[in-house]
Design a protein around this motif. Sequence first.
Motif, PDB file in Angstrom:
ATOM      1  N   LEU A   1       0.819  -1.227  -0.017  1.00 35.81           N
ATOM      2  CA  LEU A   1       0.055   0.118   0.058  1.00 35.81           C
ATOM      3  C   LEU A   1       0.660   1.325   0.012  1.00 35.81           C
ATOM      4  O   LEU A   1       0.764   2.252  -0.648  1.00 35.81           O
ATOM      5  N   LEU A   2       1.823   1.252   0.745  1.00 32.57           N
ATOM      6  CA  LEU A   2       2.704   2.307   0.752  1.00 32.57           C
ATOM      7  C   LEU A   2       3.573   2.539  -0.503  1.00 32.57           C
ATOM      8  O   LEU A   2       3.990   3.787  -0.676  1.00 32.57           O
ATOM      9  N   ALA A   3       3.862   1.582  -1.056  1.00 31.21           N
ATOM     10  CA  ALA A   3       4.728   1.519  -2.341  1.00 31.21           C
ATOM     11  C   ALA A   3       3.921   2.000  -3.383  1.00 31.21           C
ATOM     12  O   ALA A   3       4.234   1.792  -4.653  1.00 31.21           O
ATOM     13  N   GLU A   4       2.387   1.987  -3.242  1.00 32.69           N
ATOM     14  CA  GLU A   4       1.224   2.177  -4.485  1.00 32.69           C
ATOM     15  C   GLU A   4       1.466   1.135  -5.340  1.00 32.69           C
ATOM     16  O   GLU A   4       1.478   1.129  -6.603  1.00 32.69           O
ATOM     17  N   GLY A   5       1.780  -0.197  -4.698  1.00 27.80           N
ATOM     18  CA  GLY A   5       1.507  -1.334  -5.625  1.00 27.80           C
ATOM     19  C   GLY A   5       0.309  -2.223  -5.230  1.00 27.80           C
ATOM     20  O   GLY A   5      -0.470  -1.745  -4.317  1.00 27.80           O
ATOM     21  N   HIS A   6       0.350  -3.425  -5.631  1.00 27.31           N
ATOM     22  CA  HIS A   6      -1.003  -4.366  -5.354  1.00 27.31           C
ATOM     23  C   HIS A   6      -0.467  -5.681  -5.091  1.00 27.31           C
ATOM     24  O   HIS A   6       0.736  -6.162  -5.281  1.00 27.31           O
ATOM     25  N   VAL A   7      -1.462  -6.559  -4.420  1.00 25.67           N
ATOM     26  CA  VAL A   7      -0.944  -7.813  -3.747  1.00 25.67           C
ATOM     27  C   VAL A   7      -1.978  -8.689  -4.225  1.00 25.67           C
ATOM     28  O   VAL A   7      -3.005  -8.749  -4.636  1.00 25.67           O
ATOM     29  N   LEU A   8      -1.297  -9.881  -4.729  1.00 27.04           N
ATOM     30  CA  LEU A   8      -1.959 -11.002  -4.890  1.00 27.04           C
ATOM     31  C   LEU A   8      -1.797 -12.312  -3.709  1.00 27.04           C
ATOM     32  O   LEU A   8      -0.672 -12.652  -3.356  1.00 27.04           O
ATOM     33  N   LEU A   9      -2.994 -12.324  -3.169  1.00 33.78           N
ATOM     34  CA  LEU A   9      -2.996 -13.226  -1.906  1.00 33.78           C
ATOM     35  C   LEU A   9      -3.769 -14.778  -2.310  1.00 33.78           C
ATOM     36  O   LEU A   9      -4.776 -14.717  -2.855  1.00 33.78           O
ATOM     37  N   GLU A  10      -2.549 -15.559  -2.257  1.00 33.58           N
ATOM     38  CA  GLU A  10      -3.117 -17.058  -2.742  1.00 33.58           C
ATOM     39  C   GLU A  10      -3.265 -17.978  -1.491  1.00 33.58           C
ATOM     40  O   GLU A  10      -2.134 -18.166  -0.949  1.00 33.58           O
ATOM     41  N   ASP A  11      -4.238 -18.471  -1.261  1.00 32.66           N
ATOM     42  CA  ASP A  11      -4.453 -19.432  -0.274  1.00 32.66           C
ATOM     43  C   ASP A  11      -5.885 -20.074  -0.291  1.00 32.66           C
ATOM     44  O   ASP A  11      -6.913 -19.472  -1.038  1.00 32.66           O
ATOM     45  N   VAL A  12      -6.218 -20.762   0.614  1.00 27.49           N
ATOM     46  CA  VAL A  12      -7.338 -21.650   0.658  1.00 27.49           C
ATOM     47  C   VAL A  12      -8.547 -20.937   1.426  1.00 27.49           C
ATOM     48  O   VAL A  12      -8.143 -19.857   1.923  1.00 27.49           O
ATOM     49  N   PRO A  13      -9.602 -21.185   1.094  1.00 26.84           N
ATOM     50  CA  PRO A  13     -10.770 -20.317   1.874  1.00 26.84           C
ATOM     51  C   PRO A  13     -10.740 -20.477   3.163  1.00 26.84           C
ATOM     52  O   PRO A  13     -10.354 -21.353   3.735  1.00 26.84           O
ATOM     53  N   GLY A  14     -11.263 -19.147   3.806  1.00 29.01           N
ATOM     54  CA  GLY A  14     -11.504 -19.260   5.296  1.00 29.01           C
ATOM     55  C   GLY A  14     -10.292 -19.000   6.088  1.00 29.01           C
ATOM     56  O   GLY A  14     -10.434 -19.128   7.418  1.00 29.01           O
ATOM     57  N   VAL A  15      -9.354 -18.363   5.423  1.00 32.18           N
ATOM     58  CA  VAL A  15      -7.996 -18.204   6.613  1.00 32.18           C
ATOM     59  C   VAL A  15      -7.777 -16.660   6.679  1.00 32.18           C
ATOM     60  O   VAL A  15      -6.925 -16.345   7.648  1.00 32.18           O
ATOM     61  N   GLY A  16      -8.995 -15.992   6.254  1.00 31.59           N
ATOM     62  CA  GLY A  16      -8.900 -14.359   6.705  1.00 31.59           C
ATOM     63  C   GLY A  16      -8.282 -13.475   5.486  1.00 31.59           C
ATOM     64  O   GLY A  16      -8.102 -12.391   6.056  1.00 31.59           O
ATOM     65  N   LYS A  17      -8.495 -13.720   4.426  1.00 32.52           N
ATOM     66  CA  LYS A  17      -7.739 -12.992   3.288  1.00 32.52           C
ATOM     67  C   LYS A  17      -8.777 -11.665   3.292  1.00 32.52           C
ATOM     68  O   LYS A  17      -8.270 -10.659   3.225  1.00 32.52           O
ATOM     69  N   THR A  18     -10.183 -12.147   3.250  1.00 31.80           N
ATOM     70  CA  THR A  18     -11.032 -10.796   2.868  1.00 31.80           C
ATOM     71  C   THR A  18     -10.865  -9.984   4.295  1.00 31.80           C
ATOM     72  O   THR A  18     -10.950  -8.586   4.002  1.00 31.80           O
ATOM     73  N   MET A  19     -10.757 -10.726   5.279  1.00 26.53           N
ATOM     74  CA  MET A  19     -10.745  -9.933   6.650  1.00 26.53           C
ATOM     75  C   MET A  19      -9.476  -8.982   6.735  1.00 26.53           C
ATOM     76  O   MET A  19      -9.475  -7.876   7.232  1.00 26.53           O
ATOM     77  N   MET A  20      -8.404  -9.318   6.031  1.00 30.36           N
ATOM     78  CA  MET A  20      -7.005  -8.717   6.259  1.00 30.36           C
ATOM     79  C   MET A  20      -7.219  -7.338   5.429  1.00 30.36           C
ATOM     80  O   MET A  20      -6.851  -6.417   5.949  1.00 30.36           O
ATOM     81  N   VAL A  21      -7.951  -7.458   4.102  1.00 31.88           N
ATOM     82  CA  VAL A  21      -8.052  -6.216   3.557  1.00 31.88           C
ATOM     83  C   VAL A  21      -8.941  -5.576   4.047  1.00 31.88           C
ATOM     84  O   VAL A  21      -9.122  -4.019   4.077  1.00 31.88           O
ATOM     85  N   ARG A  22     -10.042  -5.746   4.561  1.00 31.21           N
ATOM     86  CA  ARG A  22     -11.073  -4.865   5.297  1.00 31.21           C
ATOM     87  C   ARG A  22     -10.337  -4.509   6.590  1.00 31.21           C
ATOM     88  O   ARG A  22     -10.739  -2.979   6.819  1.00 31.21           O
ATOM     89  N   ALA A  23      -9.738  -5.023   7.363  1.00 31.34           N
ATOM     90  CA  ALA A  23      -8.946  -4.487   8.402  1.00 31.34           C
ATOM     91  C   ALA A  23      -8.127  -3.502   8.047  1.00 31.34           C
ATOM     92  O   ALA A  23      -8.130  -2.331   8.907  1.00 31.34           O
ATOM     93  N   LEU A  24      -7.424  -3.745   7.002  1.00 25.26           N
ATOM     94  CA  LEU A  24      -6.654  -2.532   6.316  1.00 25.26           C
ATOM     95  C   LEU A  24      -7.237  -1.207   5.962  1.00 25.26           C
ATOM     96  O   LEU A  24      -6.718  -0.172   6.253  1.00 25.26           O
ATOM     97  N   ALA A  25      -8.350  -1.493   5.284  1.00 28.95           N
ATOM     98  CA  ALA A  25      -9.112  -0.358   4.706  1.00 28.95           C
ATOM     99  C   ALA A  25      -9.715   0.354   5.916  1.00 28.95           C
ATOM    100  O   ALA A  25      -9.666   1.432   5.882  1.00 28.95           O
TER     101      ALA A  25
END
Length: 318
Positions: free
Chosen positions: A35-59
């Motif tokens: 986010l600081l470097a004005e880049g983007h992230v590809l988060l690869e993992d199985v469902p239910g480990v908190g990927k959506t929660m991570m980006v919501r918490a950051l926002a």
Amino acid sequence: MKDTIFHPKLKQVLNNIEKVMIGKSDVAELSLVALLAEGHVLLEDVPGVGKTMMVRALAKSVNANFKRIQFTPDLLPSDVIGVSIYNPKELEFRYRPGPIMGNIILADEINRTSPKTQSALLEGMEESSVTVDGNTRKLERPFFVMATQNPIEYEGTYPLPEAQLDRFLLKMKMGYPNINEEIDILDRTQKQAPIDRLDSVITLSELVELQDEVKEVYVDQTLKQYIVELAHYTRNHTNVYLGVSPRGSIALMKASQAYALLHGRDFIIPDDVQYLAPFVFSHRIIVKSEVKYGGKTAEDIVKEVIKFVQVPVQRAVR
């Protein structure tokens, strides 16, 4: 959180995220770096480990306008970037913005939609603008995309092409929590989701100022040469079909600048480069088929390259 020095404002953001994300301080740090470097992230993992929660918490932590796009096989590019609709009263077309018109975008299961729709994100990710009906519209700063994909289920998916993978600054995985962390998760979510109680700790304008500060972080010439040598060696590695492009070298430098600022420094060090290289380079490398079938991954090759290329020990005159 690790016993280390952080930028005061950015430490507040990390502490805030950790109220929601338990045991994922490294993922939180890397997300903030992108986010600081004005880049983007590809988060690869199985469902239910908190990927959506991570980006919501950051926002929520940075008081950003959060948008979520659920990618499906029938999603159209106009569903992402918006569409012009004819207004018969005014006899003109009115632009109706798509969900890409936000600050922090969650592109959920991006590999489940067609390449045509996937490419709708490309201009926004690379140029910070979108074009609809010949009109180009700038996206507001900050603009950050965190895309997720499931590495287990490939049926009915469209793997991201190399050109689009190259637009992501970092690629990383979440991983499962350990037993104690998972018990803590159950305790925190028993009555109410922690994300519902989360407040912002910095403003969007403060975040943009920090993004501008990243660009001023000093990069010594010896470290620029070190980054280029790492990228160059991937291009000549016997197990690699396609190595890291100059865009990858730029990405590693920018990520290192953001990582240095996160840790309260106005200069980068070799440790920054070495830590970030696997996250920046691995998805930009195509490993030869016979090597991949032998069990060697792109991450393994990047780690080999880090060991092989000599670390600069003398600092150039600043």
